[in-house]
Write a protein that holds these residues in place. Structure first.
Motif: not given
Lengths: 662, 156
Positions: A379-384
């Motif tokens: 749940g720490l964010g969405k990155i690519s």
């Protein structure tokens, strides 16, 4: 009726796999020769029933039996025969069936080609393969049965994803799977050796040819996937660092390390525990790849399954396999490891470096692939993580590796001296420097240091490989070239060819996205592209808008390209079909973008220098691996009389001029 | 310590150093090359650091696509139904780009609040909705006004 037969055959195969996975192991433990003897017939019977099951599913596709849900969602009556067949493995359920069939085929191959291996050892290997088979068959039957019926049966099926309706993609999955699943063989050999508590050079000789062949299929599978992406996805890239690509690339890197570490273990008896560990990792990574692709945690054209139960099952299976293997390794590795001395300057050290670089490279791909998933799960964010990450990490790791490809084969086992290494490279090193500079002067700009480095590495590999061939043939002629040596040389030269392709296409390709009205022309490098407009076109199961692009060079027509936008009945969106004029030194690539009013189109017009060398290099690498697996000493190990001289090595001849051409 | 052991220790030391350097470089590369995802509402709320490359996701607003007649420049709005952000892109849009479709664009904000995209992605499946976009839309649906997505701080 036929689909039920297939389903039933699959259940029988599962029952046989359970017997194959348990009875021989118990037999060895309780000393019951009869139980041990079950392994070989069980493996053969299992593959028979898997084949029946596979044929039944294929049959359902051929007769358009839309009462089978899987057929209905992946085929229709208008689909060409070839794509009816390739649709069998075109989606999740069928590709799993293909997976277990491949597993069975590898088991069958072991029963046929490992006759000299002691019966107890073969039984253990087959039992381990049987247990893996149980895991996958349970998964197939429990969560992804391809024979599920559909009531009422629809009159017409949907269609195979049009992206997959392509000859390259028809054979990409079987190749890739043969490679993926083939890594089960070194894995099973390693586990069997751990169980036996014996890791001798005989074990290594048994496992080496299998590893080479599995690696060859993996190489071909990845190359085919890359080739397909190049011409089918319509934007002309050949590698995207897509998580699904990475899923197949990680086992390849580790398997490559394994091939080299096996060489050390065979010749010198060292690196034993490391070799076993690599065998475990290689197969674990192919399971991880299956998990990533099949679980739906990754979204891409490959990710068919979005059922969380499926992902959970594979994740648990993955943990059981890796956990059990590593525990066994921890318990037994101590008793099998051996130490032998080697000096700093030796082939042993160089191969150790090779292994470090390859495993670090695999780890870097793993981090880049899994990091976004971890952050998301926490749940720490969405990155690519984009291609720049992989490019940044990969280039510094690969440059020393490429240099080692040249140096390694020249060095001596156990102990060598730097002055000797310097002496043997006193011609090859300057030759590579000069040739790279000349080639760069002809193709580009001498100030492009990275391009120079790439070309230098390629020439260095070829020059040292040729030197090695000359050295082996000294006084002995062609008899000096064993299959093992020839295979290594071909594969290394393939790497050089690959590097030339990658270097030149990444530095000098020209990509022009342009707006063109009929009659417009643009110049790209030496070529003039003249757009003649578009016209409707009718295909077998699609209709298309087809563009016409004449290509001229110095006023002469080179070729005419017909890029298409295809509309398949089952899809709302168009599909881009690029038109490519492939050549040795360049590809001309044209793809239709979209209409932009008054007859004009947005078009991609690309000039891709030396791009075919990428896949040709992969082909050479794979064939090199295959050649090496024919080496005489593996055949001797199999107690098959050597009927012809291993030294003739006709395969070596074509590789040399190809690689030297650059 | 005998020389053999010393040599082995040196080897192990060298390996550890090499791996540490490799991991360090890797993490640095990772840190510089991750792209955070923001929804139009987050962009509107000013959560995006200045001059930062990020991914913007949402639906292409109906009736918002405008194409220039003399070049490949195209303008459209990306919305999560609560806010919309104007996007400008020069190049060829993917086959699946349509109004109402979920897309992800990679790029940065310019001074006037326009998102300049280097890349526009729409996956090859007509039923596909990028998961980030689906979540962002759901967040707007269920709890208007709240922050739809968390993100790990300011990045680089």
């Amino acid at each position: 009726m036929i689909p039920e037969l297939g389903h039933f055959a699959l259940i029988i195969a599962l029952s046989i796999a359970i017997v194959q996975g348990t009875l021989p192991l118990l037999g060895v433990w309780l000393d019951r020769p009869g139980w041990i003897g079950v392994a070989v017939p069980a493996a053969r019977a299992q593959v028979l029933f898997l084949a029946i099951s596979f044929i039944c599913l294929t049959y359902a596709f051929l007769v358009d039996d839309f009462s089978v849900a899987y057929v209905a969602s992946n085929s229709n009556t208008a689909q060409p025969l070839m794509y009816k067949i390739s649709a069998v493995w075109g989606a999740h359920e069928g590709s799993l069936l293909l997976w277990v069939l491949m597993l069975g085929i590898w088991g069958l191959a072991i029963t046929l080609f490992s006759r000299s291996v002691p019966e107890v050892f073969t039984a253990r290997v087959l039992a381990i393969i049987g247990l893996v088979g149980v895991g996958f068959l349970l998964f197939t039957l429990g969560t992804s049965n391809p024979f599920d019926r559909l009531f009422p049966a629809p009159m017409q099926g949907r269609e195979l994803n049009p992206l997959l309706q392509d000859p390259g993609l028809a054979i990409h999955p079987p190749m890739l799977y043969l490679g993926y699943v083939g890594l089960v063989v070194p894995f099973a050999f390693a586990i069997a050796a751990l169980l036996e508590g014996r890791l001798d050079s005989a074990w290594v000789r048994w496992t080496r040819p299998w590893t080479n062949v599995a690696w060859m299929f993996l190489t071909f599978g990845i190359a085919l996937g890359s080739w397909w992406a190049y011409y089918e996805l319509g934007w002309g890239g050949w590698w995207f660092w897509d998580p699904v690509e990475n899923a197949s690339f990680m086992p390849w890197l580790v398997a490559t390390a394994l091939i080299h570490s096996l060489a050390v273990t065979e010749k010198r008896g060292t690196f034993r525990s490391w070799t076993v560990l690599l065998s475990i990792f290689a197969f674990s990574l192919s399971l991880l790849g299956t998990f990533l692709v099949r679980s739906g945690v990754l979204v891409s054209v490959h990710a068919f399954a979005t059922d969380p139960a499926r992902g959970m099952y594979i994740l648990i299976f993955l943990c059981v396999v890796i956990g059990a293997s590593l525990i066994l390794f921890a318990l037994r590795a101590g008793s099998v490891s051996a130490s032998a001395k080697f000096e700093w300057v030796s082939k042993d050290t160089l191969l150790l470096l090779n292994n470090i670089l390859l495993t670090v490279a695999a780890a870097s791909v793993l981090i880049g692939t899994l990091y976004p998933l971890f952050l998301d799960a926490l749940g720490l964010g969405k990155i690519s993580v984009g291609p720049p990450y992989f490019d940044t990490v990969f280039v510094p790791l690969m440059l020393p590796l490429l240099f080692l490809i040249g140096l390694g084969p020249l060095a001596r086992w156990k102990k060598d001296r730097l002055p000797r290494l310097a002496a043997v490279s006193r011609f090859t090193l300057p030759a590579a420097v000069v040739l790279a500079s000349i080639a760069l002067g002809l193709l580009g700009n001498l100030s492009d240091i990275m391009v120079w480095l790439g070309l230098f590495m390629a020439f260095w590999i070829v020059a040292t490989a040729l030197w090695g061939v000359g050295h082996q043939m000294r006084g002995k002629g062609a008899r000096g070239l064993s299959f093992g040596f020839s295979g290594m040389t071909i594969a290394h030269m393939g790497m050089a060819v690959f590097v030339v392709g990658v270097t030149l296409v990444s530095a000098y390709d020209i990509e022009r996205d342009v707006r063109m009205a009929p009659g417009d022309s643009i110049d790209v490098r030496d070529y003039r592209f003249q757009f003649e407009g578009v016209a409707p076109h009718q295909g077998a199961n699609y209709r298309a808008t087809r563009g016409t692009m004449h290509v001229y060079r110095d006023g002469e027509r080179v070729t005419t390209l017909y890029p298409e936008k295809r509309y398949y009945a089952s899809q709302q969106n168009p599909m881009t079909e690029a038109a490519i004029d492939a050549g040795v030194t360049r590809d001309l690539y044209v793809a239709l973008g979209e209409p932009v009013g008054s007859g004009a189109w947005a078009l991609r017009v690309y000039h891709k220098p030396f791009v075919q060398w990428i896949w040709f290099g992969c082909l050479m690498m794979g064939l090199g691996g295959l050649t090496a697996s024919f080496d005489r000493r593996y055949r001797l190990a199999h107690r098959v009389p050597a009927t012809r001289h291993a030294g003739t090595a006709p395969d070596a001849a074509p590789g040399v001029p190809e690689g030297a051409r650059g | 310590m005998n020389p053999k052991r010393k040599q082995r220790l040196a080897l192990v030391g060298a390996l550890v150093t090499l791996v540490a350097v490799a991991v360090g470089l890797m993490l640095m590369a990772l840190n510089e090359n991750i792209n955070l995802f923001f929804s139009p509402s987050q962009v509107a709320a000013g959560e995006v650091p200045d001059n930062h490359v990020f991914r913007l996701g949402g639906l292409v607003e109906n009736g918002s696509v405008k194409r220039r007649q003399d070049s490949l420049e195209v303008e459209f709005k990306v919305t999560d139904t609560a806010h919309n952000i104007p996007v400008v892109y020069t190049g060829i849009l993917p086959d699946l780009f349509r109004e109402g479709q979920g897309i992800i664009a990679l790029g940065r904000l310019n001074g006037s609040g326009m998102f300049v995209a280097d890349e526009v992605l729409a996956k090859h499946d007509e039923n596909y909705m990028p998961p980030e976009v689906a979540e962002a839309l759901k967040a707007v649906d269920t709890s208007p006004g709240s922050m739809p997505l968390s993100h790990p701080g300011q990045g680089t």
